[in-house]
Design a protein around this motif. Structure first.
Motif, short mmCIF file in Angstrom:
data_model
loop_
_atom_site.label_atom_id
_atom_site.label_comp_id
_atom_site.label_asym_id
_atom_site.label_seq_id
_atom_site.Cartn_x
_atom_site.Cartn_y
_atom_site.Cartn_z
N CYS A 1 -7.82 7.17 -4.50
CA CYS A 1 -7.60 6.50 -3.21
C CYS A 1 -8.59 5.37 -3.04
CB CYS A 1 -7.76 7.50 -2.05
SG CYS A 1 -6.41 8.70 -1.89
N ASP A 2 -8.13 4.29 -2.45
CA ASP A 2 -9.02 3.17 -2.13
C ASP A 2 -9.63 3.33 -0.74
OD1 ASP A 2 -8.46 1.36 -4.48
OD2 ASP A 2 -6.43 1.61 -3.70
N MET A 3 -8.89 4.02 0.15
CA MET A 3 -9.35 4.23 1.52
C MET A 3 -9.01 5.64 1.97
SD MET A 3 -8.35 0.54 3.12
CE MET A 3 -7.09 0.34 1.88
N VAL A 4 -9.81 6.16 2.90
CA VAL A 4 -9.59 7.51 3.44
C VAL A 4 -9.54 7.43 4.96
CG1 VAL A 4 -10.60 8.73 1.48
CG2 VAL A 4 -12.08 8.02 3.36
N PHE B 1 -4.04 4.74 0.42
CA PHE B 1 -4.72 5.42 1.52
C PHE B 1 -4.57 6.93 1.35
CE2 PHE B 1 -3.56 1.41 3.56
CZ PHE B 1 -4.62 1.13 4.40
N SER B 2 -5.61 7.68 1.66
CA SER B 2 -5.39 9.11 1.85
C SER B 2 -4.64 9.29 3.17
CB SER B 2 -6.71 9.87 1.93
OG SER B 2 -7.28 9.75 3.24
N ALA C 1 -13.30 13.72 -2.85
CA ALA C 1 -12.21 14.12 -3.74
C ALA C 1 -11.09 13.08 -3.74
CB ALA C 1 -11.67 15.48 -3.32
N ALA C 2 -10.75 12.57 -2.56
CA ALA C 2 -9.67 11.58 -2.47
C ALA C 2 -10.07 10.28 -3.16
CB ALA C 2 -9.33 11.33 -1.00
N SER D 1 0.85 -1.19 0.00
CA SER D 1 0.00 0.00 0.00
C SER D 1 0.88 1.24 0.00
CB SER D 1 -0.95 0.01 1.21
OG SER D 1 -0.26 0.19 2.42
N VAL D 2 0.25 2.36 -0.35
CA VAL D 2 0.95 3.64 -0.45
C VAL D 2 0.06 4.72 0.15
CG1 VAL D 2 1.62 5.45 -2.12
CG2 VAL D 2 2.44 3.12 -2.42
N MET D 3 0.69 5.69 0.82
CA MET D 3 -0.02 6.87 1.31
C MET D 3 0.58 8.11 0.65
SD MET D 3 -0.46 8.27 5.23
CE MET D 3 -1.64 7.00 5.69
#
Length: 362
Positions: free
Chosen positions: A289-292, A258-259, A283-284, A220-222
């Motif tokens: 984004c998949d998750m916030v 992720f946001s 917006a995210a 995953s990436v943020m």
């Protein structure tokens, strides 16, 4: 899969209240992030995690647990992990007459740290940590600082890969942050909206290159709440250009995005206009984004009213077609749940791999 649960939220205390249980049961909630205020002891943490899982087994229990100054659990047996800079420093300390031995020791130590970090969390029921930091250490950013492995992206990549290997041995996924890079700017995105005026070529050849080199190793990436105006006027976490065109298409990233925390000051305005948490979340999600994440709202005197407003707002926006989910995003969330069995804390304390990993820590 008919539902997508993109929201990661938090709770105020050491155990769940009625409002917490109601929110965690909401169909749009996919997980929870823990903070220091949710920690009293290993027993209490283990009970809290079990209570969360009793609501829904697939809720992702997360924490910012990197080592150094960003480590939520520090007592009752938890190992004090070093900041990532310690591994970067070790890289260059060769034994006499053994060129490269420092790098080998640094990678072994980083793997050990990943295993200790992941195994201790899992022994208490925590699924996932937002680590490692892939930002480069330019010596300018106080919010990044010694959370970074090094200035050299090659060193950062190899040490991060080593840490991820240790996490994987414990059955824990990883999260590279803060894409495409937060280390060059001085400003703290918790408090303001940082601006990085470099061009795309410079960023891709320096800060973002670990994301390309790590490839499928990243689960995953943020993205950063940073604006790179020569690339896009939107902060990276709200930018389809950064998330879809660059991260997904150019760098071929396949994992979850992720946001960063939507309550941070860097997420409170988009193109100069104040936004609600619902607007920021839409917006995210629309950007890729998949998750916030929405953090630290549960501690307010109103009992976390803003969390309910965002969940209601997201439900309404979804019904109006303002954001859409797909099966792939939910599969990415579920893929972050731990793999393999966890062991109890008492069993972990006598496990040979764990005991050896403790010896390897710098």
């Amino acid at each position: 899969m008919s539902e997508h649960a993109p929201v990661i939220l938090d709770v105020a205390g050491l155990a769940l209240g009625d409002d917490d249980r109601r929110r965690l049961a909401h169909p749009l909630v996919g997980g929870m992030i823990l903070f220091g205020r949710n920690w009293e002891s290993r027993e209490q943490l283990t009970n809290l995690c079990a209570e969360i899982k009793s609501i829904r087994e697939d809720l992702l229990v997360c924490v910012d647990h990197e080592g150094g100054r960003v480590q939520r659990f520090r007592s009752d047996g938890f190992t004090h992990l070093p900041p990532m800079r310690r591994f970067g420093d070790l890289w260059f300390k060769d034994a006499k007459g053994r060129e490269g031995s420092g790098a080998m020791r640094a990678m072994a130590a980083a793997t050990a740290a990943g295993y200790v970090l992941g195994a201790e969390l899992r022994a208490c029921g925590v699924d996932f940590s937002f680590t490692p930091v892939l930002d480069l250490d330019y010596g300018e950013s106080s919010v990044i600082g010694d959370r970074s492995f090094h200035r050299d992206p090659r060193v950062v990549t190899l040490l991060a890969r080593s840490l991820m290997q240790g996490l994987l041995q414990a059955g824990v996924a990883n999260c590279g942050k803060h894409f495409p890079g937060h280390g060059f700017v001085k400003a703290d995105s918790h408090l303001e909206v940082p601006v990085d005026t470099r061009g795309l070529k410079a960023i891709l050849e320096e800060d973002a290159i670990p994301y390309e080199w790590l490839g499928a190793t990243l689960t995953s990436v943020m993205p950063a709440h940073v604006i790179y105006p020569k690339v896009d006027s939107l902060p990276a976490g709200f930018s389809p250009k950064w998330l879809n065109e660059i991260l997904r298409e150019k760098l071929h990233f396949q994992g979850a995005i992720f946001s960063d925390d939507l309550s941070m000051e860097g997420a409170r305005k988009i193109e100069g206009h104040p936004v609600t948490f619902t607007e920021a979340a839409v917006a995210a999600l629309s950007a890729g984004c998949d998750m916030v994440l929405l953090c630290n709202e549960s501690v307010h005197s109103d009992g976390g009213k803003s969390i309910d407003e965002m969940l209601d707002g997201l439900s309404g926006a979804q019904s109006r077609g303002e954001w859409r989910f797909n099966e792939v995003s939910e599969q990415r969330r579920l893929a972050l749940l731990p793999c393999g069995p966890s062991v109890s804390w008492d069993s972990l304390m006598t496990e040979p791999r764990y005991m050896r990993a403790l010896q390897l820590l710098p």
